[in-house]
Motif scaffolding. Structure first.
Motif, PDB file in Angstrom:
ATOM      1  N   SER A 325       0.790  -1.142   0.074  1.00 45.40           N
ATOM      2  CA  SER A 325      -0.144   0.018  -0.031  1.00 45.40           C
ATOM      3  C   SER A 325       0.783   1.175   0.157  1.00 45.40           C
ATOM      4  O   SER A 325       0.577   2.278  -0.440  1.00 45.40           O
ATOM      5  CB  SER A 325      -0.877   0.058   1.192  1.00 45.40           C
ATOM      6  N   GLY A 326       2.092   1.136   0.404  1.00 48.08           N
ATOM      7  CA  GLY A 326       2.960   2.628   0.679  1.00 48.08           C
ATOM      8  C   GLY A 326       2.565   3.227   1.642  1.00 48.08           C
ATOM      9  O   GLY A 326       3.363   4.073   1.951  1.00 48.08           O
ATOM     10  N   ASP A 327       1.672   2.821   2.541  1.00 49.13           N
ATOM     11  CA  ASP A 327       1.226   3.665   3.676  1.00 49.13           C
ATOM     12  C   ASP A 327       1.679   2.784   5.141  1.00 49.13           C
ATOM     13  O   ASP A 327       1.320   1.587   5.098  1.00 49.13           O
ATOM     14  CB  ASP A 327      -0.244   3.921   3.548  1.00 49.13           C
ATOM     15  N   LEU A 328       2.281   3.850   6.073  1.00 46.96           N
ATOM     16  CA  LEU A 328       2.814   3.134   7.341  1.00 46.96           C
ATOM     17  C   LEU A 328       1.480   2.453   8.082  1.00 46.96           C
ATOM     18  O   LEU A 328       1.660   1.416   8.520  1.00 46.96           O
ATOM     19  CB  LEU A 328       3.443   4.268   7.984  1.00 46.96           C
ATOM     20  N   ALA A 329       0.482   3.377   8.227  1.00 50.44           N
ATOM     21  CA  ALA A 329      -0.792   2.604   8.996  1.00 50.44           C
ATOM     22  C   ALA A 329      -1.381   1.554   8.343  1.00 50.44           C
ATOM     23  O   ALA A 329      -1.698   0.642   8.978  1.00 50.44           O
ATOM     24  CB  ALA A 329      -1.716   3.800   9.279  1.00 50.44           C
ATOM     25  N   ALA A 330      -1.516   1.599   6.916  1.00 49.00           N
ATOM     26  CA  ALA A 330      -2.032   0.465   6.310  1.00 49.00           C
ATOM     27  C   ALA A 330      -1.197  -0.620   6.425  1.00 49.00           C
ATOM     28  O   ALA A 330      -1.758  -1.769   6.406  1.00 49.00           O
ATOM     29  CB  ALA A 330      -2.426   0.911   4.783  1.00 49.00           C
ATOM     30  N   THR A 331       0.197  -0.549   6.335  1.00 52.18           N
ATOM     31  CA  THR A 331       0.878  -1.515   6.484  1.00 52.18           C
ATOM     32  C   THR A 331       0.822  -2.226   7.792  1.00 52.18           C
ATOM     33  O   THR A 331       0.948  -3.484   7.845  1.00 52.18           O
ATOM     34  CB  THR A 331       2.436  -1.060   6.135  1.00 52.18           C
ATOM     35  N   GLU A 332       1.024  -1.519   8.891  1.00 45.90           N
ATOM     36  CA  GLU A 332       0.820  -2.070  10.091  1.00 45.90           C
ATOM     37  C   GLU A 332      -0.415  -2.755  10.454  1.00 45.90           C
ATOM     38  O   GLU A 332      -0.479  -3.739  11.014  1.00 45.90           O
ATOM     39  CB  GLU A 332       0.957  -0.791  11.148  1.00 45.90           C
ATOM     40  N   GLU A 333      -1.474  -2.265   9.931  1.00 49.54           N
ATOM     41  CA  GLU A 333      -2.701  -2.863   9.916  1.00 49.54           C
ATOM     42  C   GLU A 333      -2.685  -4.470   9.196  1.00 49.54           C
ATOM     43  O   GLU A 333      -3.297  -5.403   9.548  1.00 49.54           O
ATOM     44  CB  GLU A 333      -4.075  -2.162   9.383  1.00 49.54           C
ATOM     45  N   ASN A 334      -2.095  -4.369   8.004  1.00 52.64           N
ATOM     46  CA  ASN A 334      -2.011  -5.535   6.885  1.00 52.64           C
ATOM     47  C   ASN A 334      -1.215  -6.143   8.008  1.00 52.64           C
ATOM     48  O   ASN A 334      -1.623  -7.718   7.798  1.00 52.64           O
ATOM     49  CB  ASN A 334      -1.286  -4.978   5.831  1.00 52.64           C
ATOM     50  N   VAL A 335      -0.048  -6.396   8.557  1.00 51.79           N
ATOM     51  CA  VAL A 335       0.702  -7.008   9.102  1.00 51.79           C
ATOM     52  C   VAL A 335      -0.073  -7.919  10.168  1.00 51.79           C
ATOM     53  O   VAL A 335       0.094  -9.047  10.528  1.00 51.79           O
ATOM     54  CB  VAL A 335       2.080  -6.365   9.624  1.00 51.79           C
ATOM     55  N   ALA A 336      -0.533  -6.994  11.107  1.00 59.83           N
ATOM     56  CA  ALA A 336      -1.486  -7.312  12.213  1.00 59.83           C
ATOM     57  C   ALA A 336      -2.521  -8.315  11.736  1.00 59.83           C
ATOM     58  O   ALA A 336      -2.666  -9.573  12.436  1.00 59.83           O
ATOM     59  CB  ALA A 336      -1.807  -6.307  13.064  1.00 59.83           C
TER      60      ALA A 336
END
Length: 347
Positions: A325-336
């Protein structure tokens, strides 16, 4: 099933390298918190495709930031660095992390890196077997001499010894760090098999191609005298992309919106060392291909795709790109979500 993340530290259009590296560090911390098995770190030079120039350096930081998760390189490029120096760093990380470090190595590409770091095109085209052999010798012996075409030096002591990891009782635990080889050709598959080393297979490959490479590895390993048990238990790693969302359309839309711009900017920045012509994949078509191959969609679909790959190929370890996504918050949510919603469906 052992599911981890594949961290490129990708610099998306409009971002700086600091933002990409911060996202890499934070996604690793979230991966540990979410119960994932591992983090695999890419290494690139002079291109925004990935802004981590030293996977072992970033691995050292992340091993210090975490307590449980395994951290590996995917990969450290042998033609652009001395295998003894890399072996020393790998031994250091193995011993100080309590055995949580995996060393992934590969040939890299015919890039200008070879000119900058002095390896030259021959190191890429012919030198990988010698470099790998010297690295493996360094990780297993007490004294080593360089007797090859590229590396020649008198016998020296190996310090620290990679096979002197202390266990919880203070005794020595045999064996050095895990070594994994990135394989994109039958020649490299056979080289990895002859040395009994598991493969890292790229995210551009489908299940059929990966199954064929595993079959070739198994036959070559057995022919080289590897035991049937070690061949069965080889921990090959499958790279892929993961984007978890409530609907498949939403997951695909996220990646198709963000990844082509990064791929176009990042891949186009590669410069060949000898001016050879190179053809870049169409970024949109490549993103769509990845979405069709890998766990992109709701948790149940993602789990089913991982299980299908494992069943078809025999591979049960995964390194999944989660920063698409290139987005920090979206990446954190994706990993979680990968750790808390997909992983439980695989156990």
């Amino acid at each position: 099933m052992r599911v981890g993340t594949f961290v490129l530290a990708a610099q998306f259009p409009g971002q700086g390298p600091g933002e990409a590296l911060h996202r890499a560090v934070r996604s690793t911390e979230v991966a540990e918190e979410s119960g994932l098995d591992s983090v695999w770190l890419a290494e690139h030079h002079f291109v925004p495709y990935g802004v981590c120039p030293s996977a072992v350096t970033l691995a050292a930081l992340l091993l210090g930031r975490t307590r449980r998760i395994r951290v590996g390189t995917a990969v450290s490029v042998l033609p652009t660095q001395h295998p003894v120096a890399l072996g020393e760093q790998a031994a250091l990380l193995h011993l100080t992390s309590g055995g949580r470090f995996s060393l992934g190595v590969g040939r890299g590409g015919p890039w200008v890196d070879l000119e900058v770091f002095g390896g030259g095109l021959e190191a890429y085209e012919k030198g990988f077997p010698e470099a790998l052999g010297l690295l493996l010798e360094w990780l297993s012996e007490a004294r080593v001499a360089g007797n090859g075409e590229r590396y020649g030096f008198r016998e020296v002591a190996v310090v620290p010894r990679a096979d002197e990891l202390l266990d919880r009782d203070g005794g020595k635990s045999p064996g050095g760090p895990e070594v994994v080889v990135a394989c994109t050709s039958p020649k490299t598959v056979r080289l990895a098999a002859e040395n009994g080393l598991p493969m890292l297979l790229g995210m551009h490959c489908g299940d059929e191609e990966k199954a064929e490479m595993v079959a070739l590895w198994r036959s070559a390993a057995l022919a080289a005298g590897r035991s049937p048990e070690s061949v069965r238990e080889a921990g090959h790693v499958s790279a892929g992309v993961a984007q978890i969302a409530d609907r498949s359309e939403g997951a695909v839309e996220t990646l198709v919106k963000a990844m082509p711009g990064w791929l176009r900017q990042g891949l186009d920045a590669h410069v060949t060392v000898d001016g050879r012509h190179r053809v870049m994949r169409d970024p949109v078509a490549y993103t769509e291909l990845l979405c069709g191959l890998h766990p992109v969609g709701p948790p149940r679909l993602a789990a089913d795709r991982l299980a299908a790959t494992a069943e078809r190929t025999g591979i049960t370890r995964f390194a999944l790109l989660t920063e698409g996504s290139g987005d920090l918050a979206a990446t954190e949510e994706n990993v979680a979500r990968l750790g808390t919603e997909v992983l439980p469906l695989l156990t």
